[in-house]
Design a protein around this motif. Structure first.
Motif, PDB file in Angstrom:
ATOM      1  N   ASP A   1       7.335  11.659   4.110  1.00 48.34           N
ATOM      2  CA  ASP A   1       7.505  10.308   4.642  1.00 48.34           C
ATOM      3  C   ASP A   1       8.814   9.722   4.111  1.00 48.34           C
ATOM      4  OD1 ASP A   1       7.005   9.374   2.075  1.00 48.34           O
ATOM      5  OD2 ASP A   1       4.887   8.936   2.480  1.00 48.34           O
ATOM      6  N   LYS A   2       8.994   8.407   4.287  1.00 46.44           N
ATOM      7  CA  LYS A   2      10.266   7.782   3.900  1.00 46.44           C
ATOM      8  C   LYS A   2      10.540   7.924   2.405  1.00 46.44           C
ATOM      9  CE  LYS A   2      11.705   5.170   7.622  1.00 46.44           C
ATOM     10  NZ  LYS A   2      11.267   4.000   8.382  1.00 46.44           N
ATOM     11  N   LEU A   3       9.493   8.113   1.604  1.00 43.71           N
ATOM     12  CA  LEU A   3       9.665   8.236   0.162  1.00 43.71           C
ATOM     13  C   LEU A   3       9.958   9.678  -0.249  1.00 43.71           C
ATOM     14  CD1 LEU A   3       6.741   5.897  -0.955  1.00 43.71           C
ATOM     15  CD2 LEU A   3       9.160   5.327  -0.770  1.00 43.71           C
TER      16      LEU A   3
ATOM     17  N   TYR B   1       6.889   1.138   0.792  1.00 45.54           N
ATOM     18  CA  TYR B   1       8.136   0.797   1.481  1.00 45.54           C
ATOM     19  C   TYR B   1       7.796  -0.089   2.673  1.00 45.54           C
ATOM     20  CZ  TYR B   1       6.925   4.694   4.624  1.00 45.54           C
ATOM     21  OH  TYR B   1       6.302   5.536   5.490  1.00 45.54           O
TER      22      TYR B   1
ATOM     23  N   ASP C   1      16.051  -0.331   7.520  1.00 44.80           N
ATOM     24  CA  ASP C   1      17.029   0.674   7.059  1.00 44.80           C
ATOM     25  C   ASP C   1      17.712   1.395   8.211  1.00 44.80           C
ATOM     26  OD1 ASP C   1      14.821   2.037   7.805  1.00 44.80           O
ATOM     27  OD2 ASP C   1      14.514   3.098   5.907  1.00 44.80           O
TER      28      ASP C   1
ATOM     29  N   ALA D   1       4.535   4.702  14.720  1.00 42.00           N
ATOM     30  CA  ALA D   1       5.284   5.383  13.666  1.00 42.00           C
ATOM     31  C   ALA D   1       4.354   6.334  12.923  1.00 42.00           C
ATOM     32  CB  ALA D   1       5.866   4.367  12.689  1.00 42.00           C
ATOM     33  N   ALA D   2       4.969   7.341  12.282  1.00 40.27           N
ATOM     34  CA  ALA D   2       4.179   8.314  11.527  1.00 40.27           C
ATOM     35  C   ALA D   2       3.582   7.653  10.292  1.00 40.27           C
ATOM     36  CB  ALA D   2       5.051   9.493  11.127  1.00 40.27           C
TER      37      ALA D   2
ATOM     38  N   SER E   1       9.014  -1.184   9.401  1.00 40.90           N
ATOM     39  CA  SER E   1      10.233  -1.342  10.191  1.00 40.90           C
ATOM     40  C   SER E   1      10.030  -2.445  11.224  1.00 40.90           C
ATOM     41  CB  SER E   1      10.575  -0.026  10.882  1.00 40.90           C
ATOM     42  OG  SER E   1       9.610   0.257  11.859  1.00 40.90           O
TER      43      SER E   1
ATOM     44  N   ARG F   1       0.820  -1.214   0.000  1.00 35.54           N
ATOM     45  CA  ARG F   1       0.000   0.000   0.000  1.00 35.54           C
ATOM     46  C   ARG F   1       0.850   1.259   0.000  1.00 35.54           C
ATOM     47  NH1 ARG F   1      -4.177  -2.008   4.495  1.00 35.54           N
ATOM     48  NH2 ARG F   1      -5.681  -3.053   3.152  1.00 35.54           N
ATOM     49  N   ARG F   2       1.899   1.290   0.832  1.00 38.14           N
ATOM     50  CA  ARG F   2       2.613   2.550   0.985  1.00 38.14           C
ATOM     51  C   ARG F   2       3.918   2.597   0.206  1.00 38.14           C
ATOM     52  NH1 ARG F   2       4.608   2.380   7.342  1.00 38.14           N
ATOM     53  NH2 ARG F   2       6.364   0.996   7.022  1.00 38.14           N
TER      54      ARG F   2
ATOM     55  N   ASP G   1       2.409   7.081   6.510  1.00 35.02           N
ATOM     56  CA  ASP G   1       2.896   7.524   5.199  1.00 35.02           C
ATOM     57  C   ASP G   1       1.786   8.279   4.482  1.00 35.02           C
ATOM     58  OD1 ASP G   1       1.762   4.765   5.130  1.00 35.02           O
ATOM     59  OD2 ASP G   1       1.793   5.209   2.988  1.00 35.02           O
TER      60      ASP G   1
ATOM     61  N   SER H   1      -0.897   6.300   2.088  1.00 33.18           N
ATOM     62  CA  SER H   1      -1.989   5.600   2.770  1.00 33.18           C
ATOM     63  C   SER H   1      -3.016   6.580   3.321  1.00 33.18           C
ATOM     64  CB  SER H   1      -1.443   4.755   3.920  1.00 33.18           C
ATOM     65  OG  SER H   1      -0.607   3.744   3.427  1.00 33.18           O
TER      66      SER H   1
ATOM     67  N   GLU I   1       7.845  -1.063  14.037  1.00 34.13           N
ATOM     68  CA  GLU I   1       6.420  -1.038  13.699  1.00 34.13           C
ATOM     69  C   GLU I   1       5.810  -2.435  13.816  1.00 34.13           C
ATOM     70  OE1 GLU I   1       5.546   2.310  10.365  1.00 34.13           O
ATOM     71  OE2 GLU I   1       7.094   0.874   9.843  1.00 34.13           O
TER      72      GLU I   1
END
Lengths: 188, 230
Positions: free
Chosen positions: B136-138, A73, A109, B100-101, A76, A70-71, B103, B106, A79
């Motif tokens: 976000d991470k991207l 990446y 990462d 976590a924050a 972690s 979905r996102r 993304d 989503s 998470e």
């Protein structure tokens, strides 16, 4: 009635376990898999009720795949551990706890991570951790041999030593050692 | 009372368009303009604040959703409030669940699902279009979501009154090397060129090196440079 250990090395994580499943004083299985791979970068070592532990691992496996798709990446290790601890916590609060203790180990990462998680829903980041009936014996080995600068190969040997020591003196653990290492990937 | 089929709105008009959604888009076009720009290292959203009577405080047009996300929109502001609240709930729910924050992709999917749910039944579709900026991470992200539930991803968006004209100006003037002040001045000039002299504009921005969405209010063009140095 188990011994599982998890260690964090500088370049990866290692999980080790014995292979005995007990039914009281009877050895129910001599080839139990107590280390479950969630995917290529995350694995879980289980102690306690196998069905509960396997269910939690299956939920996390599905959720990690879904969220990565979905996102765009991956999740972690933190998470993923938090997700497990939420499931544990809601189980406890609904008077239907999951009877399991998990060691969650993986790489992301940000590097290698080991978390311990139990039926109360607590979640703790650890350098090394052990669980199950053999854990007091395993901890003796880990406390004297672990240091945070270990390489993965040395951490692996210490993990095996810890489980072997527990198998010598804990009647709930035995029948050989399983070990899994997850190295930090060069390119994430 | 006898059954009268005309009491029920038709979803699709004769051309196959969703008539209710088309009307909602018209409502969006009546709202004061909102603009979003994305650059490699940051994203800005901005919205014109309509002048009010002297003793009235103008309402906010740019909203902080979570540390790393902000949103603006044009159309019915009360619809926008509900969407902002939905986004705030989603981002906090995500933090509770995963520590976590969330993304941005989503979050946008969730907003788009919120809009879409109002297109399925004979209810009033949301009369607002939103522009969402986040990190976000991207990287830095910019999206637009329409009353139909369609989400767009890109470097420049404009919604509201004269947004077509604004986009024409943005398309010729956009330059990926602009710094934040230049971008904000650019937005102010675009709003002015679409027929709003000395506008009051609320801006919000997020930069790649700091995960905090920040807001400012600008009064007229000359103000822009002084107020926005981060």
């Amino acid at each position: 009635m188990t011994t599982i250990v998890g260690l964090r090395a500088v370049d990866g994580v290692v999980l080790a376990s014995d292979r005995r499943a007990s039914k009281g004083f009877f050895i129910a299985s001599k080839t139990t898999q107590k280390i479950l791979k969630v995917d290529e970068t995350l694995a879980v070592a289980i102690a306690g009720l196998v069905s509960d532990a396997v269910y939690l691992v299956n939920v996390v496996r599905a959720e990690r795949k879904l969220i990565a798709l979905r996102r765009g990446y991956p999740m972690s290790v933190a998470e993923s551990s938090k997700l497990i601890s939420n499931l544990f916590y809601s189980g406890m609060r609904n008077y239907l706890p999951y009877f399991a203790e998990l060691i969650v180990a993986g790489v992301d990462d940000e590097g290698p991570h080991v978390y311990s998680s139990d039926m109360s829903g607590s979640i703790m980041a650890e350098e090394f951790v052990s669980s199950g009936s053999g854990s007091p014996i395993a901890y003796g080995v880990l406390e004297s041999l672990y240091n945070p600068n270990l390489k993965l190969e040395d951490a692996r040997n210490i993990a095996v030593k810890a489980v072997e020591a527990a198998m010598q003196r804990d009647p709930g653990s035995g029948n050989g050692v399983d070990v899994l290492t997850i190295p930090v990937r060069k390119v994430m | 009372m006898s059954f009268d089929p005309s009491r029920f709105q038709k979803f699709y008009g004769p051309e196959g368009r969703m008539t209710l959604v088309d009307r909602a888009l018209e409502a969006v076009m009546r709202g004061s303009i909102s603009i979003g720009l994305r650059f490699p290292k940051y994203a800005v959203v901005a919205s014109m604040v309509k002048p009010t009577r002297k003793l009235m405080k103008p309402s906010d047009k740019v909203f902080i959703v979570d540390d790393h996300v902000g949103v603006t929109g044009s159309g019915y502001i009360s619809d926008l409030y509900r969407i902002v609240d939905h986004m705030r709930l989603e981002t906090q729910r995500h933090r509770l669940l995963f520590d976590a924050a969330m993304d941005i992709g989503s979050l946008v999917d969730s907003v788009s699902g919120y809009f879409h749910s109002y297109t399925l039944y004979p209810v009033r579709p949301q009369g607002v279009a939103v522009i969402i900026a986040g990190l976000d991470k991207l990287g830095v992200q910019l999206y637009q979501v329409d009353p139909s539930g369609t989400a767009f991803y890109g470097d420049a968006f404009a919604v509201g009154a004269n947004s077509d004209k604004a986009l024409d100006i943005i398309e010729t003037g956009y330059n990926p090397d602009m710094n934040l002040d230049e971008a904000i001045n650019f937005i102010v000039s675009v709003v002015e060129k679409t027929g709003n002299p000395e506008p009051t504009i609320q801006v919000g921005y997020i930069t790649a090196d700091k995960p905090f969405f920040t807001r400012h209010t600008i009064n007229g063009k000359t103000d822009a440079i002084n107020k926005t140095s981060p």
